[in-house]
Design an enzyme around this catalytic site. Structure first.
Site, PDB file in Angstrom:
ATOM      1  N   HIS A   1      -1.110   2.998   8.773  1.00  0.00           N
ATOM      2  CA  HIS A   1      -2.016   1.966   8.728  1.00  0.00           C
ATOM      3  C   HIS A   1      -1.551   0.897   9.331  1.00  0.00           C
ATOM      4  CE1 HIS A   1      -4.582  -0.795   6.175  1.00  0.00           C
ATOM      5  NE2 HIS A   1      -5.267  -0.581   7.318  1.00  0.00           N
TER       6      HIS A   1
ATOM      7  N   GLU B   1       0.843  -1.139  -0.313  1.00  0.00           N
ATOM      8  CA  GLU B   1      -0.013   0.157  -0.047  1.00  0.00           C
ATOM      9  C   GLU B   1       1.073   1.191  -0.141  1.00  0.00           C
ATOM     10  OE1 GLU B   1      -3.485  -1.990   3.084  1.00  0.00           O
ATOM     11  OE2 GLU B   1      -2.410  -0.126   3.404  1.00  0.00           O
TER      12      GLU B   1
END
Length: 278
Positions: free
Chosen positions: A150, A99
């Protein structure tokens, strides 16, 4: 699909607060890539949400060639009367699944001074923070550092704790403690329990103020979990906080969506905070 939010574009997307306040948000846009941004229903709502912030962190960006990001920026700049720019990390992750962290920002309010990828010497993070220093002339601090995370769900306790090491690293590198930690920390429910908090330095140290409470619900679905958080440090930045401005942005209510429509956009709501400007 003919969703009912079309008339609601007005005030939020214009970012009208930008001249008198600095609004910062963090949004985990579940599996953000070409398919989601090119869906006319999803892409439009995401663009309108992000255009309501002066600076916004976007997570779960899976777009190594930046094609989806480029389309997103076109959409944001179409719905906003202000011009937005972006800065992003490289794809991050320990295995094939990766990501990117993406920051979008209003160019007449903020500019990027410097960035660096936290080196993560202990390999504490699945997606190590991409640290960005912004210049915000209208804010009392003039500059502030944004540190995104995250967290990997089952490593959330260790990763949130390791943000303290990032804090020390930023002080050593840039000689400032005016920082905002933000993102999907997975900081609740089965991933972080009440007995875990005392061992998390980012929580136990009085240096940090947690702005999104444990009682918040940042999820779109039927769960009730405060996964997404914003944490502030630095006396100057803390003094600039607009009282009681930290909140969860329920875009499902904002755009009058049913749960299925909202979940097509993300399983998370954005979290946000506002700073006073002059």
């Amino acid at each position: 699909m003919g969703w009912p939010w079309a008339p609601l574009t007005a005030v939020w997307a214009l970012g009208v607060m930008g001249a008198t306040a600095l609004r910062i948000g963090a949004f985990n846009v579940q599996s953000f890539g070409d398919n989601k941004v090119s869906d006319p229903d999803c892409g439009s709502v995401i663009a309108q949400i992000l255009a309501g912030y002066d600076i916004a962190l976007v997570q779960e960006v899976r777009d190594p060639d930046l094609s989806a990001v480029s389309l997103l920026m076109e959409q944001i700049n179409r719905v906003s009367k202000h011009e937005y720019g972006f800065v992003s990390s490289k794809p991050l992750g320990r295995d094939q699944y990766k990501e990117m962290y993406l920051f979008v920002y209003r160019k007449d309010v903020a500019s990027v001074v410097s960035t660096y990828q936290y080196p993560d010497p202990e390999d504490a993070f699945s997606r190590e923070p991409f640290v960005v220093k912004f210049s915000v002339p209208s804010c009392a601090t003039k500059e502030l550092v944004l540190i995104p995370l995250h967290a990997a769900p089952h490593q959330a306790v260790a990763e949130i704790d390791a943000l303290y090491d990032v804090y020390l690293d930023v002080i050593d590198k840039w000689n400032t403690d005016d920082m905002l930690f933000l993102g999907d920390f997975n900081a609740d429910c089965k991933y972080v329990k009440a007995h875990d908090w005392p061992s998390i330095r980012l929580r136990s140290s009085e240096v940090f103020k947690w702005l999104i409470p444990d009682s918040a619900d940042t999820t779109v679905g039927n769960s009730d979990c405060a996964y997404d958080r914003i944490v502030v440090s630095g006396a100057h930045l803390r003094r600039s906080l607009k009282p009681h401005s930290a909140s969860v942005h329920n875009f499902q209510e904002e755009f009058d969506l049913d749960q299925t429509q909202a979940l097509a956009i993300s399983d998370h709501f954005p979290v946000e905070v506002t700073f006073k400007t002059h």
